[in-house]
Enzyme design. Sequence first.
Site, PDB file in Angstrom:
ATOM      1  N   ASP A  91      -6.172   1.699   0.124  1.00  0.00           N
ATOM      2  CA  ASP A  91      -6.094   1.705   1.582  1.00  0.00           C
ATOM      3  C   ASP A  91      -7.496   1.467   2.131  1.00  0.00           C
ATOM      4  OD1 ASP A  91      -7.509   4.184   1.540  1.00  0.00           O
ATOM      5  OD2 ASP A  91      -5.623   5.133   1.005  1.00  0.00           O
TER       6      ASP A  91
ATOM      7  N   LYS B  92       0.826  -1.207   0.000  1.00  0.00           N
ATOM      8  CA  LYS B  92       0.000   0.000   0.000  1.00  0.00           C
ATOM      9  C   LYS B  92       0.860   1.257   0.000  1.00  0.00           C
ATOM     10  CE  LYS B  92      -3.827  -2.198   2.390  1.00  0.00           C
ATOM     11  NZ  LYS B  92      -4.724  -2.194   3.543  1.00  0.00           N
TER      12      LYS B  92
END
Length: 219
Positions: free
Chosen positions: A139, A121
């Site tokens: 996210d 991420k």
Amino acid sequence: MLSKQKTTEVIAEMGELFPNAHCELIHENPFELLVAVMLSAQCTDKLVNRVTENLFEKYKKPTDYLEVTLEELMDDIRSIGLYRNKAKNIQATAKIIHEQYNDEVPESMKALVSLPGVGQKTANVVMSVAFDYPAIAVDTHVERVSKRLGICRYKDNVKEVEITLQKKIPQELWSVSHHRMIFFGRYFCTARSPKCPECPFLSFCREGKKQAKARGFDG
DNA sequence: AACTCGGGGCA
DNA sequence: TGCCCAGAGTT
């Protein structure tokens, strides 16, 4: 499931809601961005911003993090959760960037993910924001918003969400979409008490219907 | 896949 | 009080 056209319209409308969404995360140097995103794990952005304001006054270059003790760096970020791991990882990453990458954040997914404390991420955010690489960083905000609005399925895992988003959003909007969904997730579609009555997408939102029933407003 | 790290915000 | 938050590493 929302069609590609409808999804693109939703992203466009988010852009009208948050015209500056894409600017806020862009730091002057990629290294600051990297540190900010590393700090943000499992923390609210508000808290991270409060810390980085002072942090980036004190620490400019990777070597600045190597000239202090771990305890000092920990003190500088102590109001953030997971500060011990984060301080260790930031120092270790700064050391690698200094020694192996000539003080420059590496411009590659593989290299970024191999840095301590940097996962998929974080790497996605750095690549798309700092290096304008076509990627959608999924996210928790992006995931929640995508599922509630029906862009993807509730049961999808992170990878499936990313694939679906990239399929339904024109590539030139990938980086922007990430930011718009984060802002939308922060100010409207919050995890606990989303502002459904004010939401422009209420008419077709799955979560909105649940919320309307539970909280007693017109879905 | 489940567990751990962790202080602060919010209900 | 208890639960959650711009996740990553280990088992």
